[in-house]
Design a protein around this motif. Structure first.
Motif, short mmCIF file in Angstrom:
data_model
loop_
_atom_site.label_atom_id
_atom_site.label_comp_id
_atom_site.label_asym_id
_atom_site.label_seq_id
_atom_site.Cartn_x
_atom_site.Cartn_y
_atom_site.Cartn_z
N THR A 609 -3.97 24.75 -14.78
CA THR A 609 -3.59 23.26 -15.40
C THR A 609 -4.45 22.27 -14.59
N PHE A 629 -3.19 18.98 -18.59
CA PHE A 629 -3.25 19.91 -19.74
C PHE A 629 -3.23 21.15 -19.19
N SER A 630 -2.45 22.24 -19.58
CA SER A 630 -2.27 23.54 -19.01
C SER A 630 -2.27 24.38 -20.28
N GLN A 631 -2.60 25.71 -19.71
CA GLN A 631 -2.87 26.77 -20.63
C GLN A 631 -2.26 27.97 -19.93
N LEU A 643 -0.76 32.72 -26.40
CA LEU A 643 -1.43 31.80 -25.75
C LEU A 643 -0.26 30.46 -25.80
N ARG A 644 -0.16 29.75 -24.55
CA ARG A 644 0.71 28.73 -24.68
C ARG A 644 -0.12 27.46 -23.98
N THR A 645 -0.20 26.20 -24.92
CA THR A 645 -1.06 25.09 -24.52
C THR A 645 0.09 23.97 -24.34
N ASP A 646 0.08 23.39 -23.33
CA ASP A 646 0.88 22.17 -22.91
C ASP A 646 0.23 21.05 -22.67
N VAL A 647 0.46 19.70 -22.98
CA VAL A 647 -0.25 18.74 -22.44
C VAL A 647 0.77 17.58 -22.18
N GLY A 668 3.34 20.76 -26.80
CA GLY A 668 2.97 22.03 -26.61
C GLY A 668 2.91 23.15 -27.89
#
Length: 850
Positions: A609, A629-631, A643-647, A668
């Protein structure tokens, strides 16, 4: 005669003193008449009287009498003479004053006698109890905090009178100007006393009327809204500002000055503020006499500096004041802050920004000149930490951005204060500087007030979404005063049950590196919303560290065992077999995707993150923003691959005192890799707390029954009638936006807010989408077949709606810090929605702690 005798003894030998004294006495007898000698020289009646009259030449012994608690040696330590010293009236007088100044004694007598000094003392009594009688409107604890008298302290009448005045002043501040206080003393054994304050509170003195004289531009009604003092009205029973308080009146003068000078009246002044008590002594009439002056506009604005690294034109652009605009004094402070910051970033930590306001009363303009000069350099000589009774010094010092020997920098000190406050170990943090050992040295004092950081709590609550909430937690955020976090939580609601244990070391291996270990067991129950229950058991380790002043990076690794359960899982063998034989019924088609996911699996996840925090306050921001921002990558071993991406980002802006606007964006996206679809327990389910106006998992892809319109030659579409809403399926993508303005509502412990929210959830994997016939009717079509190409009318088709259609809601919230715990009411109205969404217009949440 004594002074003459003493002077002779100090300067002549004993023989010379006797001869000179004899000659002087003889000469005096010859010159003075006999009658005069007889009147001025008393004839002692006895030898004892003559001996008492004689002044001692030296102090032989000291004796203390009358002392009970104070040791004789302690009394003697305050004396300015000792056995063997020459006798001195001055020293005896100073010793007497010194003993009185200690406050230990009510009376002191020093009798020199013949060199054997006798000191007689009467000690001040000790206060046994402090009792308040008659106080109803003010609590005893509040009065105790204001006075100095307390059990086991010394009793002095002067101190008691000061305490009486403090109590009276306290009552005046609460609007009771007729209050009287009478102190009484009850003697007890062993030189102790009970101190009793008999209080007659008198009536509450309110504000009958607030008048303004000299105001032409603004009405009395408008000005009354700008000051803190309010008129007494029967329905304002929660307000305390309708009591007369001289201190509040001074604050009101400043509020009026700020109000007018922010609206162009540069030479406004409050001529007088008078409070007159009515004859019945129950109310005040408050009158403000104003001199508004005229409305001014900004004239010429300039910035002058001789500092090489600073450009005048650049600095002037930072002064957000335009010529011709209405004069606003608050813009000056903002401009000075901008100039200070610019100078600090250019390497000038010590600048003195002088402002020169020039009012032209003929043209009604204000010229403003900022002169930026380099101030004297000051260095930090010492940093003292005060008030930390639990937290160790180094825990606070490591958050400071300055150390002893550094150049004094106000900007870095302000940042240091925010960093210490962000620890959340202290109720209050204040940094003050004082003069050091020389003009170019400063002593910085960090004053903190500890607050409880350990917590053993049991919370219970209710919400319209989760039905019930139970929370049992043991938390210590400052373990052993070292800043370590230890937490154990058992939490349960209708949708979630969780057991979690975590330990965090903020300075792992002695570096600016936070290390954490976490163990958890979580059950998420979506049986009602999505038809499944998920269990996760495992652990996580993490490391976090700052990248720059405002950015940070945290990394983590999770290993967890996951399983999916649902009520019909005992039918899965038959459903899977039917799928292989292509004999799957329409009803069993819905179970197929869940059956393909049922059972246990191992997830091995690596993630990070990135955080960017530019808020002006870490607890109650009124300016700035924060961004995350996290992955997470699943598939470094284990059975799951995605693969998870969240902002997420928020922007804060203080509009007025107490009024704060917040704008937020979050989103996300999760995607499987190596051919793996995203399982149901890894998808996004949004609604309720995430998106007010909708129920839990209330928006997003959903199984819906559609009925074709009579005579239709097309397959069933959204234009057909909706016959039934089925399970929520969750989505692989979500996006949410929110704007909210919070404000006080005029009552203590109450806040209100207005909000608008918009969002969507969707992009479900095709493997989990439905498009089958569930009721062929009389068409002769096969149940369970695809709806594609169907032309017959009356066919009921079950399919997945996944269109990423936006939803928009608007509403209001009320927050109440009640005696029973925080209560929140949300009222939301969906403005843009889909017919199959689960909506929720009202939400109520409360929680209390035992």
């Amino acid at each position: 005669m004594r002074s003459l005798h003493t002077w002779i003894e100090q300067r002549l030998s004993n023989a010379q003193a006797v001869i000179c004294l004899s000659l002087a006495m003889t000469l005096l007898c010859l010159l003075l008449p006999a009658t005069t000698l007889a009147q001025q020289t008393p004839i002692p009646d006895s030898a004892a009287a003559a001996a008492a009259f004689q002044t001692p030449s030296r102090i032989r012994t000291i004796q203390v009498v009358g002392n009970q608690r104070v040791e004789a040696n302690t009394v003697a330590s305050y004396l300015l003479f000792a056995p063997g010293d020459p006798y001195s009236e001055d020293r005896i007088d100073l010793s007497l004053k010194t003993l009185y100044a200690t406050g230990l004694f009510a009376d002191v007598v020093i009798d020199p006698r013949d060199g054997n000094v006798l000191i007689q003392v009467i000690e001040n009594p000790i206060i046994n109890r402090v009792i308040f009688e008659g106080n109803k409107s003010l609590k005893t604890d509040k009065i105790n905090d204001e006075i100095s008298a307390e059990p086991r302290s010394l009793f002095t009448r002067a101190q008691v009178q000061e305490d009486v005045q403090r109590i009276i002043e306290l009552y005046r501040q609460s609007g009771r100007f007729g209050a009287t206080v009478e102190p009484k003393v009850v003697e007890q054994p062993q030189n102790r006393v009970d101190l009793i304050f008999e209080i007659s509170e008198g009536p509450v003195t309110g504000i009958k009327r607030i008048n303004f004289i000299g105001n032409a531009e603004y009405s009395d009604r408008k000005l009354r809204k700008e000051i803190a003092t309010t008129e007494s009205i029967w329905w304002k029973f929660f307000s305390s500002n309708d009591n007369y308080d001289p201190g509040r009146l001074e604050f009101d003068r400043e509020q009026l000055r700020t109000f007018y000078t922010n609206r162009g009246f540069a030479d406004f002044r409050v001529v007088s503020a008078v409070a007159e008590l009515t004859p019945d002594q129950e109310n005040f009439y408050v009158t403000f006499t104003l001199d508004e002056g005229g409305e001014y506009r900004w004239g010429d604005i300039s910035v002058e500096t001789e500092l090489e690294a600073l450009n005048k034109n650049f600095l002037k652009r930072l002064v957000n004041i335009q010529e011709g605009e209405v004069f606003n004094s608050s813009q000056i402070e903002t401009a000075i802050d901008n100039l200070n910051f610019a100078a600090g970033t250019s390497g000038y930590a010590f600048v003195d920004i002088q402002q020169d306001l020039r009012l032209d009363r003929e043209t009604k303009t204000v010229d403003l000149v900022f002169n930026v000069v380099e101030g004297p350099r000051v260095y930090i000589e010492k940093i003292d930490i005060v008030g930390n009774t639990t937290t160790l010094d180094y825990v606070i010092r490591r958050e400071l951005e300055l150390v002893e020997g550094d150049a004094f920098n106000r900007i870095l000190l302000d940042r240091s204060r925010n960093r210490v406050r962000a620890l959340r170990f202290f109720e209050d943090v204040e940094i003050v500087e004082t003069q050091g050992s020389s003009p170019d040295r400063a002593v910085v004092e960090v004053r903190v007030k500890e607050q409880p950081t350990g917590e053993l709590s049991f919370s219970a609550g209710f919400s319209s979404a989760d039905a019930f909430l139970v929370d049992l937690s043991i938390t210590q955020r400052n373990l052993r005063g070292r800043g370590q976090l230890l937490r154990f939580v058992i939490r349960a609601s209708s949708n979630r049950r969780e057991i979690d244990a975590r330990f965090t070391e903020p300075r792992f291996l002695g570096r600016n590196l936070a290390g954490s270990v976490e163990l958890f067991d979580v059950v998420i129950d979506f049986l009602e919303e999505a038809g499944f229950r998920s269990t996760r058991t495992g652990g996580q380790i993490g490391l976090a560290f700052p990248l720059t002043q405002n950015t940070s990076l945290s990394t983590r690794y999770s290993l967890r065992s996951e399983s999916i359960e649902f009520p019909q899982e005992n039918e899965c063998d038959a459903v899977l077999a039917s799928s292989l034989n292509n004999s799957l019924s329409a009803q069993n088609t819905q179970l197929l995707s869940l059956c393909q996911q049922v059972g246990g699996r191992l997830s091995s996840i690596v993630g990070y993150t990135f955080g960017w925090d530019r808020r002006n306050d870490p607890i109650t921001p009124t300016g700035g923003f924060d961004f995350r921002f996290s992955q997470d990558v699943a598939g470094v071993g284990g059975d799951v691959r995605y693969l998870r991406t969240d902002v997420r980002g928020n922007y804060y802006k203080g509009l007025f005192p107490g009024v704060i606007a917040t704008a937020g964006l979050s989103g996300g996206y999760i995607r499987g890799w190596s051919g793996d679809p995203v399982q149901v327990n890894d998808r996004y389910f949004k609604g309720n707390q995430d998106f007010r106006g909708f129920d839990n998992a209330g928006i997003g892809p959903r199984v819906v029954n559609f009925v074709a319109e009579t005579g239709s030659t097309l397959i069933p579409t959204a234009s057909g009638g909706v016959d039934g809403r089925q399970q929520a399926l969750g989505g692989n993508l979500f996006a949410l936006a929110a704007a909210e303005v919070s404000f006080p509502v005029g009552l203590p412990q109450l806040l209100g807010s207005l909000f608008v929210e918009a969002g969507t959830v969707g992009l479900l994997d095709e493997d989990f989408q439905y498009n089958i016939i569930v009721d062929p009717g009389t068409s002769g079509l096969q149940s369970g077949a695809s709806c594609d190409g169907v032309t017959a009318s009356g066919v009921i088709c079950q399919r997945t709606v996944d269109s990423l259609s936006p939803r928009v809601t608007a509403g209001a919230s009320i927050f109440w810090e009640s005696p029973f715990g925080p209560i929140r009411f949300d009222f939301a109205k969906p403005l843009v929605k889909q017919s199959f969404d689960d909506r929720q217009s009202f939400q109520f949440t409360t929680r209390t702690r035992f």
